[in-house]
Each structure stands twice: as structure tokens, then as C-alpha cells.
Design a protein around this motif. Structure first.
Motif, PDB file in Angstrom:
ATOM      1  N   ASN A 212      62.170  -8.260  42.316  1.00 47.20           N
ATOM      2  CA  ASN A 212      62.071  -9.719  42.318  1.00 47.20           C
ATOM      3  C   ASN A 212      63.448 -10.359  42.471  1.00 47.20           C
ATOM      4  O   ASN A 212      63.639 -11.304  43.255  1.00 47.20           O
ATOM      5  CB  ASN A 212      61.406 -10.195  41.033  1.00 47.20           C
ATOM      6  CG  ASN A 212      61.225 -11.697  40.987  1.00 47.20           C
ATOM      7  OD1 ASN A 212      60.762 -12.315  41.943  1.00 47.20           O
ATOM      8  ND2 ASN A 212      61.606 -12.309  39.864  1.00 47.20           N
ATOM      9  N   VAL A 213      64.439  -9.821  41.732  1.00 46.73           N
ATOM     10  CA  VAL A 213      65.810 -10.345  41.855  1.00 46.73           C
ATOM     11  C   VAL A 213      66.337 -10.094  43.258  1.00 46.73           C
ATOM     12  O   VAL A 213      67.047 -10.940  43.848  1.00 46.73           O
ATOM     13  CB  VAL A 213      66.721  -9.709  40.795  1.00 46.73           C
ATOM     14  CG1 VAL A 213      68.182 -10.098  41.034  1.00 46.73           C
ATOM     15  CG2 VAL A 213      66.297 -10.128  39.402  1.00 46.73           C
ATOM     16  N   ILE A 216      65.027 -12.722  45.570  1.00 49.81           N
ATOM     17  CA  ILE A 216      65.740 -13.984  45.356  1.00 49.81           C
ATOM     18  C   ILE A 216      67.117 -13.921  46.011  1.00 49.81           C
ATOM     19  O   ILE A 216      67.569 -14.889  46.663  1.00 49.81           O
ATOM     20  CB  ILE A 216      65.865 -14.281  43.855  1.00 49.81           C
ATOM     21  CG1 ILE A 216      64.477 -14.516  43.239  1.00 49.81           C
ATOM     22  CG2 ILE A 216      66.756 -15.494  43.616  1.00 49.81           C
ATOM     23  CD1 ILE A 216      64.505 -14.645  41.724  1.00 49.81           C
ATOM     24  N   THR A 217      67.786 -12.783  45.867  1.00 51.79           N
ATOM     25  CA  THR A 217      69.123 -12.621  46.463  1.00 51.79           C
ATOM     26  C   THR A 217      69.065 -12.729  47.979  1.00 51.79           C
ATOM     27  O   THR A 217      69.918 -13.382  48.617  1.00 51.79           O
ATOM     28  CB  THR A 217      69.720 -11.273  46.054  1.00 51.79           C
ATOM     29  OG1 THR A 217      69.815 -11.214  44.623  1.00 51.79           O
ATOM     30  CG2 THR A 217      71.101 -11.087  46.657  1.00 51.79           C
ATOM     31  N   ARG A 220      68.812 -16.268  48.931  1.00 53.90           N
ATOM     32  CA  ARG A 220      70.081 -16.980  48.729  1.00 53.90           C
ATOM     33  C   ARG A 220      71.104 -16.594  49.809  1.00 53.90           C
ATOM     34  O   ARG A 220      71.889 -17.429  50.256  1.00 53.90           O
ATOM     35  CB  ARG A 220      70.642 -16.663  47.342  1.00 53.90           C
ATOM     36  CG  ARG A 220      69.875 -17.368  46.213  1.00 53.90           C
ATOM     37  CD  ARG A 220      70.349 -16.866  44.862  1.00 53.90           C
ATOM     38  NE  ARG A 220      71.775 -17.090  44.651  1.00 53.90           N
ATOM     39  CZ  ARG A 220      72.313 -18.188  44.133  1.00 53.90           C
ATOM     40  NH1 ARG A 220      71.510 -19.179  43.735  1.00 53.90           N
ATOM     41  NH2 ARG A 220      73.625 -18.311  43.979  1.00 53.90           N
ATOM     42  N   VAL A 427      67.004 -15.861  35.415  1.00 54.26           N
ATOM     43  CA  VAL A 427      66.346 -15.731  36.721  1.00 54.26           C
ATOM     44  C   VAL A 427      65.999 -17.112  37.281  1.00 54.26           C
ATOM     45  O   VAL A 427      66.190 -17.390  38.486  1.00 54.26           O
ATOM     46  CB  VAL A 427      65.081 -14.856  36.595  1.00 54.26           C
ATOM     47  CG1 VAL A 427      64.271 -14.904  37.897  1.00 54.26           C
ATOM     48  CG2 VAL A 427      65.455 -13.423  36.277  1.00 54.26           C
ATOM     49  N   TYR A 430      69.188 -18.725  38.392  1.00 55.50           N
ATOM     50  CA  TYR A 430      69.705 -18.071  39.599  1.00 55.50           C
ATOM     51  C   TYR A 430      68.893 -18.490  40.819  1.00 55.50           C
ATOM     52  O   TYR A 430      69.424 -18.770  41.896  1.00 55.50           O
ATOM     53  CB  TYR A 430      69.657 -16.552  39.404  1.00 55.50           C
ATOM     54  CG  TYR A 430      70.133 -15.759  40.608  1.00 55.50           C
ATOM     55  CD1 TYR A 430      71.392 -15.977  41.175  1.00 55.50           C
ATOM     56  CD2 TYR A 430      69.304 -14.779  41.171  1.00 55.50           C
ATOM     57  CE1 TYR A 430      71.813 -15.235  42.268  1.00 55.50           C
ATOM     58  CE2 TYR A 430      69.720 -14.038  42.248  1.00 55.50           C
ATOM     59  CZ  TYR A 430      70.981 -14.267  42.810  1.00 55.50           C
ATOM     60  OH  TYR A 430      71.399 -13.534  43.900  1.00 55.50           O
ATOM     61  N   LYS A 431      67.570 -18.542  40.647  1.00 57.38           N
ATOM     62  CA  LYS A 431      66.706 -18.935  41.765  1.00 57.38           C
ATOM     63  C   LYS A 431      66.957 -20.387  42.169  1.00 57.38           C
ATOM     64  O   LYS A 431      66.862 -20.737  43.355  1.00 57.38           O
ATOM     65  CB  LYS A 431      65.241 -18.751  41.342  1.00 57.38           C
ATOM     66  CG  LYS A 431      64.249 -18.935  42.480  1.00 57.38           C
ATOM     67  CD  LYS A 431      62.830 -18.595  42.012  1.00 57.38           C
ATOM     68  CE  LYS A 431      61.847 -18.716  43.158  1.00 57.38           C
ATOM     69  NZ  LYS A 431      60.459 -18.370  42.726  1.00 57.38           N
ATOM     70  N   GLN A 437      74.588 -14.392  40.380  1.00 61.08           N
ATOM     71  CA  GLN A 437      73.784 -13.173  40.196  1.00 61.08           C
ATOM     72  C   GLN A 437      74.276 -12.353  39.005  1.00 61.08           C
ATOM     73  O   GLN A 437      73.492 -11.696  38.312  1.00 61.08           O
ATOM     74  CB  GLN A 437      73.835 -12.319  41.477  1.00 61.08           C
ATOM     75  CG  GLN A 437      72.942 -11.082  41.425  1.00 61.08           C
ATOM     76  CD  GLN A 437      73.274 -10.090  42.510  1.00 61.08           C
ATOM     77  OE1 GLN A 437      74.417  -9.628  42.576  1.00 61.08           O
ATOM     78  NE2 GLN A 437      72.308  -9.799  43.378  1.00 61.08           N
TER      79      GLN A 437
END
Length: 500
Positions: A212-213, A216-217, A220, A427, A430-431, A437
């Protein structure tokens, strides 16, 4: 004057004199000065009320594994007890001890033997027998039935029998200890398998979180908010989690092989075991009178106590060696040349009489033997006392560890709750582009460590519970069985030995 023969009274007086002399001569070899002052430790003398408070709990039963709520566990334990080589070894030791009982019991009864011989012989014409025997072939028939009986006036053979019985009881208690140990080993190994599966579930959830991270990365990076550094970091974290999952799979396979061996089967049997069911923790309260009752609940203590009893009988036997042995012997049969007069009254042969063995002078052999028996007795007393001390320490250690772990569990669960909320917030931020991160990765590492800690603590508590069940005897109870023995804590060696 008519002379009256006095040979019969003289013979009676002579026999009496021989018996008196025998008893007097026996005093030349004596065991004066050889003794032991060692005593069994009384359980109540070992202070433990603070460490082992009475809680009104129940002693474990033989089906203790069912209370963990996983039906597979008691089935595995039953399978292990039925097919384990260690249990078979213990049963073989019992069989060997039982054979000693039979051989020792036989010495209490008379023994009867029969023999027959037939000899064909040519007698020399120039030797002992003159013609018509010399220079002629003759057959000799000899039949004899003999009976002997050792009177055992001093209890030597009875002591040997009692020692064999005690050793058999000790071997039976040792087998019960082997059963308890094996059942606990299966349960603890099974619990280790459950722990690895629980950690594997954590690892799978961690892979999902890092996926999931990573998504998101990637978003971004596309938006120009992150660089390939953050992308590669996310990919590396996912790969690390997958590596951890693979390592756990290898450990799971290894533990399965261990379970297969404990079941007395090949490694493939371990691969057939289903995933353990993790249930809520059970609560085990200490029963009342733990020190006093533990001596009948722990098979190793019972075995050690029977070894002391065997050593006591061994001392009795060694003391009886200082006294005369009296054996009665009788024989009846026929002996004749040829067949014509073999079974006639004139061919009868009859023997009867006592035999006395006197330990007059043996250069210190009997005394050294008795000293060795007392040394064995002292060793068995010390072994019993140490076994009792170790048993109480075992129970107290398990209880203390459970208490400490319960306090840790509350702190660890609060820490996990806080770390999970921190991770979720990181999270979200960050999102939304409000934090880097690195903050997410730091929160993730913290949350993962706390979740692994809580998982380990939960399974550690189950392991300690199994250890406490084993420390309390694993359901064994000698009370009211043929294992029961006087638990007064006083040795009977001196009282049971022959009087000086």
C-alpha cells in the motif's frame, strides 16, 4: 554293672554347641560404627508460601491438553505416547525390573532338582576291583532327587525382594515421567509451530501494508512529490518483508519435522499436521498445599523416593550378610550296578542335614560392602532432596515468569495500539503530501516491532502455561495407587536393618 550308652545325648549337646559357636564366631565380622545420618527433606521445611500462595486451583488432569481448545493437540499427544521409542524404552526397563522380582522371590522357597545318570564302564582287572568285577563291563544307574532351602533367618532374601520391588516402582514412575515430559514436549513444540504461523500472518499483513505504501509512493513520484529514492526504498522494504516470510516458512517446515520425530514417525508425518488453532489464553491457579502434595504429583519425585526405599533394602541385605546362613538340604534316590536291583530298597541312598555359612574373617570385605551400600543410600537421599528442591523451584519459576509476562502484556498491547494509530496517521499524512516517506517507514517499523512483541508474548504465555502444567506433574497422581509410599520424610534404613 550294666553300661548305658550316652552317644545320643552327647550328639544333641554337640549340635547345640556347634550352633552356639556359630553365632559367637559370627561376631568376629560385624558392622559396628557403620551407619548414616542422612534424612529425607520434609516438603514443609522448604519455605515457599510467598512464591507459591494457595489459590484454590485444581491440579492438572491427564487430559490437560483439551483446555487449550485445539482438538488437534490432544490427538498429537496421544499419538506420540502410543508410538514413542522413549516410552518403549521405559517399558523395557520396567520389564527388566519385574524379572528381578521373580528371581528374588524364588530365593524364599525351597528348590527341588532331579538327576539321572547311566554309566557303562569296563573295570581294569589289575586295579581296585578284583574279578569277577575286574576285567568286566558293568552298567551303573544313579537317580537322585535333591531339595534345598535357605532359611533366611535374618531377612537377607526378603530385603533383596523388597529392593527389586522398589526398583520396579521407581522404573514405573520413571515411565510416567517420560510420558509427562513427552506430552509437554509435543505441546510446546506445537505451540512453537503456532507462534511461527502467527508471525507469518503478521509478515503477510506487513507485506500488504508495504504494498500500500509502495502504491502511494508511485503516485507521489508520478506527481513529482517523491523521487526514485523513495520508490526504490519502498520496493526494498517489500522485498525484505517477502524474505522474512520465506524464512518463516522454512522455520515452520523445520518445526513440523521436529513434531514428526516426537510422534515417533518420519518427517513426512509432520508435514501432514494442520495449522494450529490459536485460542484465548487460559488461566491456571495454583492448588493449595503445593509443597506437601507435590511429592505425590511429580513422577520424578516419586521415582527418587522409591530409589531411596530400594537403597534402604540394599542396606538391610548387606547387614544380613554378617550373620550365618543356614541351609537345609535333603536327597533321596537309588544307585546300583545293572538293572536288576536298581529300584530295590537295598539300593536306596538318603542324605539330609543343615549347612551353615559363617562370616568369621573376610579381611574387611563385608564392612567395605556395607559402606558402599550406605554411600549409595546417601546418594539416593541427596538425589531425592535435590529433586524436591528442583521441583519447587520449577513451579515457582514458571509462576513468576507468567506473572511478569502478564504485566508486560498490558504494556505491550498499549504500545501496539499507540504505534498502530501513529502508523495510520503517518500513512494519511504521507498520502496527503503532509509528511515524508521516512516518517511512514519509521512508524511502520515501530508498529511491526510492537505487533511481533505482542504475538511473541501471547505464545510465550501459552508455553509457560504448558511448562507450569508439567511442573505440577502433568496430571500424574500417586495417591491411592501402587506408587504410593510413606511420605513422612524419615528414612527407615536403621530401623529396618537387622539388630546389632
Amino acid at each position: 554293672m550294666k553300661r548305658i550308652s550316652s552317644s545320643a545325648p552327647c550328639a544333641s549337646r554337640g549340635a547345640l554347641a556347634v550352633a552356639v559357636a556359630a553365632l559367637a564366631l559370627a561376631g568376629c565380622a560385624n558392622y559396628s560404627g557403620i551407619s548414616s545420618d542422612k534424612q529425607l527433606t520434609a516438603p514443609e521445611s522448604l519455605e515457599s508460601t510467598q512464591s507459591l500462595p494457595a489459590q484454590g486451583g485444581q491440579w492438572p488432569s491427564f487430559d490437560w491438553a483439551t483446555q487449550f481448545g485445539d482438538p488437534q493437540l490432544p490427538q498429537l499427544i496421544d499419538e506420540a505416547l502410543a508410538g514413542s521409542p522413549s516410552i518403549a524404552q521405559a517399558q523395557a526397563r520396567i520389564g527388566k525390573a519385574s524379572s528381578y522380582i521373580e528371581s528374588s522371590r524364588s530365593s524364599l522357597y525351597p528348590k527341588v532338582t532331579g538327576q539321572y545318570s547311566w554309566t557303562r564302564e569296563l573295570y581294569s582287572a589289575n586295579a581296585l576291583f578284583p574279578p569277577p568285577y575286574g576285567g568286566t563291563w558293568y552298567s551303573e544307574n544313579n537317580a537322585l532327587v535333591s531339595a534345598t532351602w535357605e532359611l533366611d533367618l535374618w531377612g537377607k532374601n526378603r530385603a533383596r525382594l523388597n529392593m527389586a520391588v522398589s526398583q520396579e516402582k521407581s522404573a514405573e514412575a520413571d515411565m510416567q515421567q517420560a510420558r509427562v515430559t513427552l506430552a509437554a514436549s509435543v505441546a510446546r513444540t506445537y505451540n512453537q509451530l503456532a507462534l511461527l504461523y502467527a508471525l507469518r500472518d503478521v509478515a503477510q499483513r506487513e507485506i500488504a501494508n508495504r504494498d500500500n505504501v509502495g502504491r502511494i509512493t508511485n503516485g507521489r513520484v508520478t506527481a513529482g512529490l517523491d523521487t526514485n529514492v523513495e520508490r526504490r526504498t519502498a520496493e526494498g522494504n517489500i522485498a525484505t518483508s517477502q524474505s522474512n516470510l520465506t524464512e518463516l516458512d522454512g522455520q515452520i517446515t523445520t518445526v513440523r519435522y521436529q513434531l514428526g520425530a516426537l510422534l515417533g514417525k518420519g518427517p513426512d508425518r509432520g508435514l501432514q499436521i494442520a495449522k494450529p488453532v490459536v485460542n484465548p489464553q487460559i488461566v491456571i491457579s495454583l492448588p493449595d498445599n503445593v509443597p506437601a502434595d507435590l511429592v505425590s504429583r511429580r513422577p520424578d519425585i516419586v521415582a527418587a523416593r522409591w530409589q531411596v526405599e530400594a537403597a534402604t533394602q540394599n542396606v538391610k541385605e548387606a547387614k544380613a550378610e554378617f550373620f550365618p546362613d543356614i541351609n537345609l538340604a535333603a536327597a533321596f534316590g537309588f544307585d546300583a550296578f545293572g538293572w536288576s536291583k536298581f529300584l530295590t530298597a537295598s539300593s536306596r541312598q538318603i542324605q539330609a542335614g543343615p549347612a551353615i555359612h559363617l562370616p568369621i574373617f573376610d579381611a574387611g570385605y563385608l564392612r567395605s560392602q556395607l559402606k558402599g551400600r550406605y554411600a549409595d543410600f546417601d546418594l539416593d537421599i541427596a538425589n531425592y532432596n535435590q529433586t524436591l528442591i528442583n521441583a519447587l523451584n520449577d513451579v515457582a519459576t514458571q509462576v513468576a515468569a507468567i506473572r511478569s509476562l502478564d504485566r508486560q502484556m498490558g504494556d505491550a498491547e498499549r504500545a501496539l495500539d499507540a504505534a498502530t494509530h501513529a502508523y495510520d496517521l503517518a500513512v494519511i499524512r504521507y498520502k496527503a503530501g503532509l509528511s515524508p516517506q521516512l516518517q511512514v517507514l519509521s512508524a511502520d517499523e515501530n508498529r511491526l516491532a510492537n505487533e511481533q512483541t505482542v504475538t511473541n508474548l501471547k505464545m510465550r504465555r501459552r508455553d509457560l502455561q504448558i511448562g507450569l502444567i508439567k511442573a505440577l506433574g502433568g496430571g500424574f497422581d500417586a495417591t491411592g495407587t501402587n506408587f504410593a509410599i510413606d511420605g513422612s520424610g524419615q528414612t527407615q534404613a536403621a530401623n529396618a536393618a537387622p539388630a546389632k
